[in-house]
Scaffold this motif. Sequence first.
Motif, PDB file in Angstrom:
ATOM      1  N   SER A 235       0.826  -1.206   0.000  1.00 29.50           N
ATOM      2  CA  SER A 235       0.000   0.000   0.000  1.00 29.50           C
ATOM      3  C   SER A 235       0.861   1.256   0.000  1.00 29.50           C
ATOM      4  CB  SER A 235      -0.934   0.006   1.213  1.00 29.50           C
ATOM      5  OG  SER A 235      -0.194   0.114   2.419  1.00 29.50           O
ATOM      6  N   MET A 236       2.134   1.114   0.378  1.00 25.90           N
ATOM      7  CA  MET A 236       3.038   2.262   0.449  1.00 25.90           C
ATOM      8  C   MET A 236       4.284   2.071  -0.407  1.00 25.90           C
ATOM      9  SD  MET A 236       2.889   2.875   4.582  1.00 25.90           S
ATOM     10  CE  MET A 236       3.974   4.300   4.481  1.00 25.90           C
ATOM     11  N   ARG A 237       4.350   0.973  -1.136  1.00 22.85           N
ATOM     12  CA  ARG A 237       5.578   0.645  -1.879  1.00 22.85           C
ATOM     13  C   ARG A 237       5.607   1.374  -3.211  1.00 22.85           C
ATOM     14  NH1 ARG A 237       9.851  -2.718  -1.936  1.00 22.85           N
ATOM     15  NH2 ARG A 237      10.583  -3.554  -3.914  1.00 22.85           N
ATOM     16  N   LEU A 238       6.772   1.877  -3.532  1.00 22.10           N
ATOM     17  CA  LEU A 238       7.026   2.478  -4.834  1.00 22.10           C
ATOM     18  C   LEU A 238       7.275   1.353  -5.829  1.00 22.10           C
ATOM     19  CD1 LEU A 238       7.547   5.249  -6.270  1.00 22.10           C
ATOM     20  CD2 LEU A 238       9.967   4.862  -5.820  1.00 22.10           C
ATOM     21  N   GLN A 239       6.546   1.384  -6.937  1.00 28.45           N
ATOM     22  CA  GLN A 239       6.681   0.313  -7.903  1.00 28.45           C
ATOM     23  C   GLN A 239       6.743   0.881  -9.309  1.00 28.45           C
ATOM     24  OE1 GLN A 239       4.641  -3.349  -7.358  1.00 28.45           O
ATOM     25  NE2 GLN A 239       3.805  -2.772  -5.379  1.00 28.45           N
ATOM     26  N   ALA A 240       7.133   0.028 -10.230  1.00 28.07           N
ATOM     27  CA  ALA A 240       7.171   0.431 -11.631  1.00 28.07           C
ATOM     28  C   ALA A 240       5.754   0.728 -12.106  1.00 28.07           C
ATOM     29  CB  ALA A 240       7.795  -0.677 -12.474  1.00 28.07           C
ATOM     30  N   GLY A 241       5.616   1.720 -12.983  1.00 23.99           N
ATOM     31  CA  GLY A 241       4.300   2.099 -13.477  1.00 23.99           C
ATOM     32  C   GLY A 241       3.683   3.202 -12.634  1.00 23.99           C
ATOM     33  N   GLU A 242       2.351   3.230 -12.608  1.00 24.04           N
ATOM     34  CA  GLU A 242       1.659   4.327 -11.931  1.00 24.04           C
ATOM     35  C   GLU A 242       1.725   4.202 -10.418  1.00 24.04           C
ATOM     36  OE1 GLU A 242      -2.848   5.317 -11.203  1.00 24.04           O
ATOM     37  OE2 GLU A 242      -2.320   5.929 -13.241  1.00 24.04           O
ATOM     38  N   ASN A 243       1.995   5.316  -9.770  1.00 22.13           N
ATOM     39  CA  ASN A 243       1.960   5.422  -8.319  1.00 22.13           C
ATOM     40  C   ASN A 243       1.100   6.640  -7.984  1.00 22.13           C
ATOM     41  OD1 ASN A 243       4.388   3.576  -6.987  1.00 22.13           O
ATOM     42  ND2 ASN A 243       4.804   4.187  -9.095  1.00 22.13           N
ATOM     43  N   SER A 244       0.060   6.432  -7.170  1.00 25.21           N
ATOM     44  CA  SER A 244      -0.873   7.519  -6.874  1.00 25.21           C
ATOM     45  C   SER A 244      -0.680   8.017  -5.445  1.00 25.21           C
ATOM     46  CB  SER A 244      -2.320   7.062  -7.078  1.00 25.21           C
ATOM     47  OG  SER A 244      -2.652   6.004  -6.206  1.00 25.21           O
ATOM     48  N   PHE A 245      -0.902   9.318  -5.279  1.00 27.90           N
ATOM     49  CA  PHE A 245      -0.797   9.986  -3.987  1.00 27.90           C
ATOM     50  C   PHE A 245      -2.102  10.753  -3.795  1.00 27.90           C
ATOM     51  CE2 PHE A 245       3.285   9.338  -5.870  1.00 27.90           C
ATOM     52  CZ  PHE A 245       4.130   8.970  -4.831  1.00 27.90           C
ATOM     53  N   ARG A 246      -2.970  10.236  -2.930  1.00 25.72           N
ATOM     54  CA  ARG A 246      -4.335  10.755  -2.839  1.00 25.72           C
ATOM     55  C   ARG A 246      -4.479  11.770  -1.716  1.00 25.72           C
ATOM     56  NH1 ARG A 246      -9.699   7.089  -3.536  1.00 25.72           N
ATOM     57  NH2 ARG A 246     -11.265   8.715  -3.301  1.00 25.72           N
ATOM     58  N   PHE A 247      -4.723  13.009  -2.091  1.00 22.56           N
ATOM     59  CA  PHE A 247      -4.970  14.091  -1.149  1.00 22.56           C
ATOM     60  C   PHE A 247      -6.463  14.446  -1.177  1.00 22.56           C
ATOM     61  CE2 PHE A 247      -0.510  14.452  -2.209  1.00 22.56           C
ATOM     62  CZ  PHE A 247       0.086  14.831  -1.023  1.00 22.56           C
ATOM     63  N   PRO A 248      -6.945  15.177  -0.146  1.00 20.41           N
ATOM     64  CA  PRO A 248      -8.362  15.571  -0.148  1.00 20.41           C
ATOM     65  C   PRO A 248      -8.750  16.408  -1.363  1.00 20.41           C
ATOM     66  CG  PRO A 248      -7.407  15.863   2.039  1.00 20.41           C
ATOM     67  CD  PRO A 248      -6.273  15.528   1.116  1.00 20.41           C
ATOM     68  N   ALA A 249      -7.821  17.194  -1.901  1.00 20.34           N
ATOM     69  CA  ALA A 249      -8.154  18.103  -2.999  1.00 20.34           C
ATOM     70  C   ALA A 249      -7.646  17.611  -4.346  1.00 20.34           C
ATOM     71  CB  ALA A 249      -7.592  19.494  -2.719  1.00 20.34           C
ATOM     72  N   GLY A 250      -7.166  16.384  -4.423  1.00 23.52           N
ATOM     73  CA  GLY A 250      -6.700  15.867  -5.697  1.00 23.52           C
ATOM     74  C   GLY A 250      -5.782  14.669  -5.521  1.00 23.52           C
ATOM     75  N   THR A 251      -5.705  13.847  -6.561  1.00 20.45           N
ATOM     76  CA  THR A 251      -4.844  12.667  -6.546  1.00 20.45           C
ATOM     77  C   THR A 251      -3.730  12.845  -7.569  1.00 20.45           C
ATOM     78  OG1 THR A 251      -6.669  11.215  -5.894  1.00 20.45           O
ATOM     79  CG2 THR A 251      -4.735  10.172  -6.871  1.00 20.45           C
ATOM     80  N   VAL A 252      -2.497  12.931  -7.072  1.00 23.15           N
ATOM     81  CA  VAL A 252      -1.331  13.055  -7.944  1.00 23.15           C
ATOM     82  C   VAL A 252      -0.959  11.660  -8.440  1.00 23.15           C
ATOM     83  CG1 VAL A 252       1.084  13.752  -8.088  1.00 23.15           C
ATOM     84  CG2 VAL A 252      -0.528  15.102  -6.721  1.00 23.15           C
ATOM     85  N   ARG A 253      -0.771  11.548  -9.748  1.00 21.15           N
ATOM     86  CA  ARG A 253      -0.449  10.255 -10.352  1.00 21.15           C
ATOM     87  C   ARG A 253       0.867  10.384 -11.120  1.00 21.15           C
ATOM     88  NH1 ARG A 253      -4.974   6.873 -10.363  1.00 21.15           N
ATOM     89  NH2 ARG A 253      -6.860   7.890  -9.595  1.00 21.15           N
ATOM     90  N   LEU A 254       1.836   9.537 -10.739  1.00 17.25           N
ATOM     91  CA  LEU A 254       3.160   9.577 -11.349  1.00 17.25           C
ATOM     92  C   LEU A 254       3.493   8.211 -11.920  1.00 17.25           C
ATOM     93  CD1 LEU A 254       5.062  11.480  -8.499  1.00 17.25           C
ATOM     94  CD2 LEU A 254       3.934  12.466 -10.507  1.00 17.25           C
ATOM     95  N   GLU A 255       3.877   8.188 -13.174  1.00 14.28           N
ATOM     96  CA  GLU A 255       4.289   6.935 -13.816  1.00 14.28           C
ATOM     97  C   GLU A 255       5.802   6.816 -13.697  1.00 14.28           C
ATOM     98  OE1 GLU A 255       4.186   5.442 -18.311  1.00 14.28           O
ATOM     99  OE2 GLU A 255       2.177   5.686 -17.437  1.00 14.28           O
ATOM    100  N   ILE A 256       6.245   5.781 -12.984  1.00 15.75           N
ATOM    101  CA  ILE A 256       7.657   5.650 -12.610  1.00 15.75           C
ATOM    102  C   ILE A 256       8.372   4.644 -13.503  1.00 15.75           C
ATOM    103  CG2 ILE A 256       9.240   5.086 -10.732  1.00 15.75           C
ATOM    104  CD1 ILE A 256       7.524   7.632 -10.360  1.00 15.75           C
ATOM    105  N   ASP A 257       9.562   5.042 -13.972  1.00 13.01           N
ATOM    106  CA  ASP A 257      10.456   4.135 -14.672  1.00 13.01           C
ATOM    107  C   ASP A 257      11.544   3.714 -13.685  1.00 13.01           C
ATOM    108  OD1 ASP A 257      12.173   2.742 -16.273  1.00 13.01           O
ATOM    109  OD2 ASP A 257      12.676   4.419 -17.606  1.00 13.01           O
ATOM    110  N   PRO A 258      11.509   2.480 -13.195  1.00 15.79           N
ATOM    111  CA  PRO A 258      12.487   2.066 -12.173  1.00 15.79           C
ATOM    112  C   PRO A 258      13.922   2.085 -12.688  1.00 15.79           C
ATOM    113  CG  PRO A 258      11.285   0.176 -13.014  1.00 15.79           C
ATOM    114  CD  PRO A 258      10.609   1.385 -13.582  1.00 15.79           C
ATOM    115  N   LYS A 259      14.097   2.029 -14.004  1.00 20.09           N
ATOM    116  CA  LYS A 259      15.456   2.023 -14.540  1.00 20.09           C
ATOM    117  C   LYS A 259      16.177   3.336 -14.259  1.00 20.09           C
ATOM    118  CE  LYS A 259      15.070  -1.311 -18.323  1.00 20.09           C
ATOM    119  NZ  LYS A 259      15.286  -1.528 -19.772  1.00 20.09           N
ATOM    120  N   THR A 260      15.454   4.449 -14.335  1.00 19.09           N
ATOM    121  CA  THR A 260      16.135   5.749 -14.303  1.00 19.09           C
ATOM    122  C   THR A 260      15.739   6.644 -13.138  1.00 19.09           C
ATOM    123  OG1 THR A 260      14.418   6.647 -15.781  1.00 19.09           O
ATOM    124  CG2 THR A 260      16.414   5.756 -16.801  1.00 19.09           C
TER     125      THR A 260
END
Length: 837
Positions: free
Chosen positions: A327-352
């Motif tokens: 539930s808290m692990r950083l993984q390859a692909g999309e990682n979401s950070f859910r705040f009350p006013a919005g959900t930040v979505r970051l697509e992570i490339d583990p290589k770089t």
Amino acid sequence: MSVNMPASLRSTISMLQTLTADRETSLSRLGSGLKINTSIQGPQQFFASRGLNQRAGDLDGLKSGMAQAISTVQAASAGVTSVKGLLDQARGLTTVTLATLDNTPSAISMRRELAEQFDGILRQIDKFVSDSSYGGKNLLMSRPPSFAATDKSVSNVGNITGIGKAAISSVTSANGYRVSVSGNGAISTDATDLLRVQDTIGLAQLNLSGLNSTTEGRFDDIKFELYGKPGRDAKLVVLDGDESWTTSYSQSELKALAESGNKLAVSHSFNSGAQLNLLIDGKMMAQALDASGVKKASLTRDVDLSISVTNNEGVTLERSAATQDTSMRLQAGENSFRFPAGTVRLEIDPKTIQGAAETSGGITGDLGSLTGAIELGRPTTEDLADTAVKLEVARSGFGAGAVAFNQYTSVGGGAQTWSQLNANHGIVTIGGNNPLASKGEIVVAPGALAGKTANAVFLYNRSAGSGGLTTIADGDFDAGEFANPYTEGWQQSAQLSLTYGAVSNGRRTVSITDGLGGSFNGTVADKGDGQPVVIRLAGGVNDGATIGLFNKSGGAGSRFIDVHVGLNSYAVADDATTAAASSFDSLAGWSGIGTDSNISVSIGASNSGGLGLRAVSVTHTAMDGSIGVTDNLTIGNAAGPTGFTLSSGAQIQFDASTGANNYSWRVAAMNSTASRAAELTVRSISLGEKATMTTDQVSVGTAENDLTVNLNANGSSALEIKAVNLGSGPLGLGIDNAANGWRDRSDVNLAINDLERANIRLMSSLRSLDVNMDILKTRADFTSEFSEVLRDGSRKLVVADENNESVKVLTADLRRQLATTMVSLMTQQQQRILSLF
């Protein structure tokens, strides 16, 4: 001549005219159905009736508006019903997902597909809501203020190394989200996992270390596969993503290893930066072979790397590759950070992504057999390339302080840099002489290094010579001093013949032969005091062996250098007389000396120990004070090889000349072999990359879809039906897109909670629509009935009584007939009278 009618005739004619007029009036009323057709006929009734009719007409107009409003509400209700069906479908997807929470690739893939279907249902909800419009009004699409991230800020976050795509969803207000990457990328694993893999595969001292690569990094597990059946050969395959490493052992090799009681040290560095070190235990691996032919196990990989997102209120959410909590692990692909006013979505490339990390730097890795002797320190440079380092202990003198490291530094996968490291004051700087290499410090416990060495190779400068090149790192030369910071690959002891020219334009010629077919002839750069020139021999049994030579002066010269392989101690002469007694071959007779020592031998004159014998006094003194014994012995008067076993347990051997002589040796003891080098990675300090995603209001709210229904003619009574937002977004049902491809139960629970809140909101909206529908229908019925009351009242004021008017017509017809007859009779009577004249 005027004619005067009789009064009775005039009266009858007047009555006839009145009857005709009354008859016409009655006929007109019968024809129109109204007794008052114009305001002249009855002003009060006419205008009262007209007013009632107008009110009734106004109500008819209101009734039409209400009917349209009812249709608008019905359209919205139909939309809500459809959305409810889609919510039920979405809830069904979450139920299926909760039943497939395994971490197998197929289960993860299935959850990702279900998450995509979930997002598809949300898009369908938005379409249903959009299509629920009637008459230009959509009660399911209110128009509140909308918010979105600015294009520039999204681009800034997306430009962070390792972030392939940045987005934000479910935005409800203006805010800022600071995205930062941190962690030095140190790779580790869970101790329980290590034991489990060791037991499954039959390994010993398994260790996972290294630094996550900035170009080929990974977060997933490392997989182990052991192939072979009991009593057969074994093949170990280790998979790190699409990279594999294989090491194989025959049945006889495993058996021999098991019988010897030794373990084979092996290691491998993967492109991801993972460093694997382990011992092959022949017995354990043989026992681990399974009848099925394969056994598999996986080792979790924890990486000191995290991404944190902080909003303007100071709330921080973090995902880390160093935790196994999915539930808290950083993984390859999309990682979401859910705040009350919005959900930040970051697509992570583990290589770089490691390249974007802010780090205070560090040194990580496997300390091997130097555990307890060195500690990982800190880097001393900033923003330089990662440096892979292999450290081995070498002996460059006597005592605990006389320790050097054999260092192999690989910079960016290029050529190796060799450097001697002196453990002065407990701090060693690593990084070699290459200015592009990250430099760092390790903390050394000199006492723990006493007696340790990487191998039993010793160098002996047999003649001091003058100037030129020497194997002594500090550039000084004491007769018999030894060092081996750069000896690798020696298979057999040899005596090297070294010839070197004078320095010219920063270079000098060097020629070396080992007498065993190996040689080097070339020109090398002169690097100055303390800087090594590493020579590699070619040919013979020592093909590829290396030796480091240091500058003492720029002059030409030559010297002999002894290379001794496989000794557990090494004696060097303190003077020329002793050196003459220490032949190259006889040094192998020195053993049993467990600590650095001085050996002094005093030989008397001939027959001093008896007829044909010489008295000999041998003193063995340990430099640390642990030994201090003297043995009184005898030897023959003749010259020749002489050996003794001392009371301290030491064995010595030398070539004694005739007559009285004094010899003195210093002995370097290797009582602890550092067989496993420390394999480390240095990562320099980095300031990292950071960016802020900013959300702003992009449109103002409007009430264009609100519905106002007038309930009376003057507008003093109206029903306000506020449009609601039942889209899937944050200002509507508040259902966010599937988080992280539903990798974890917590991601699915977020969707379930959203659906439950959405269902409550949906049912509330449906109840509100039903209430408004009932109000509209009731008011429409009332309006219809009341308009009829008004029209009935209007009719009663002006409508003619058909029976009464019919009687009036008949009466008027009869009276007209009688009056006409009367007029005819009276006219005939007048004519008869006139005829008399």
